[in-house]
Enzyme design. Sequence first.
Site, short mmCIF file in Angstrom:
data_model
loop_
_atom_site.label_atom_id
_atom_site.label_comp_id
_atom_site.label_asym_id
_atom_site.label_seq_id
_atom_site.Cartn_x
_atom_site.Cartn_y
_atom_site.Cartn_z
N ILE A 106 31.24 43.13 44.65
CA ILE A 106 32.65 43.36 44.32
C ILE A 106 32.77 44.27 43.11
CG2 ILE A 106 33.42 41.16 45.30
CD1 ILE A 106 33.92 40.29 42.30
N ASP A 107 31.71 44.33 42.29
CA ASP A 107 31.78 45.09 41.03
C ASP A 107 31.71 46.60 41.24
OD1 ASP A 107 31.92 42.77 39.55
OD2 ASP A 107 29.75 42.62 39.28
N MET A 154 36.69 40.28 36.82
CA MET A 154 35.23 40.38 36.82
C MET A 154 34.77 41.80 36.50
SD MET A 154 33.74 37.82 39.68
CE MET A 154 33.42 36.10 39.23
N GLU A 195 35.67 41.25 32.17
CA GLU A 195 34.96 40.17 31.45
C GLU A 195 33.88 40.71 30.50
OE1 GLU A 195 32.66 37.70 34.16
OE2 GLU A 195 32.25 39.44 35.41
N ARG A 206 49.67 34.98 26.60
CA ARG A 206 48.86 34.01 27.35
C ARG A 206 47.79 34.76 28.14
NH1 ARG A 206 52.31 29.51 28.25
NH2 ARG A 206 53.44 29.27 26.30
#
Length: 345
Positions: A127-128, A170, A223, A269
């Site tokens: 997915i990266d 991610m 991330e 948030r």
Amino acid sequence: MRIGLLTGGGDCPGLNAVIRAVVRHSIKGYSSEVVGYLEGWRGPVDNITMPLTMRTTDSIISKGGTILRTSRTNPFKEDRGAERIKENLEKHNLSAIIAVGGEETCSVANKLYKEHNIPIVCIPKTIDNDLNATDFTFGFDTAVNVVAEAIDRLHTTAESHNRVLVCEVMGKHAGWIACYGGIAGGADLILVPEKPVITAEVIDSIKRCHARGRDYSIVVVAEGARFDTDPPANGNGNGDNHTSQQVGFGGIGERLARVINEQTGYETRATTLGHIQRGGSPTAFDRVLATRFGVHAVDLVHQGKFGRMVSLKGNQVTDVPVEDAVDTLKTLDLDLYKVAEVFFG
Ligand code: F6P
């Protein structure tokens, strides 16, 4: 001919589509059989297999995950790992392995091919989208669509409550998901591992956004993004560690939200999308790409072209030496980041 098939590394939407394509093309196109190795490289090391037939792979194209399951087993860290793979291939009378995976799986494949003469063809997935020597990996498009939808939903709350909402996605070493997902979702700021996060610039960007009459903003952060003041990351960028664990504090999204809140006074948030990005049904694009990759891999096996990885160049499916895809990761195209920057602040 009999071919072994495995899926290694993190799961990814499109793996079942590729399994279906390899099985179908092998049986119908070449009258060959496919044996499924379970749980990545653990399968051929420990000789764990399952039969794969047209019947058992018929209706799996839309399913997420992998019916072969997966693991991060590295045969070179196992006792006689490579030798056991060779012995097990002979036991099943297999002429080749097709390994579907990211950088780690392909690195192992490259070593098994070069140092142990094991006939292997690789198919790139993650997915990266951080695997070299291919424009895209399958799984990426699905993850980006999940991120875009999540940002759309975050917009609702951000706008209703006048909040800054930080969305952590991610991408340990590359900002592909953050950049594509952020552009698609209309993010006001996107932070990626390829560029250090400078607090003053983040604050300035958010304040500019609010100064032009917007009472909310959306920040997307990969991330693996790091503040310029953070200690250097461990390892060579190809390890298995999560960046947040490497630097020893909480996720970058939460940290960023705290900093923005403290320095702007805006209610802020954080949301971490995590494995939601990896799960569920693949997009049509990923199903088609995985299918094309699977068909090409079977053709390579039957042409005796081993040590190759299937690759997408432009819109053409082709193949490259596996060694071109390993050792370094494909980081974000900074021209794409410049496009994203047009919409910051
Ligand atoms: O598949 C790649 C990836 O999703 C990274 O972006 C992420 O950091 C990592 O895998 C997490 O994998 P796991 O939680 O399965 O170890």
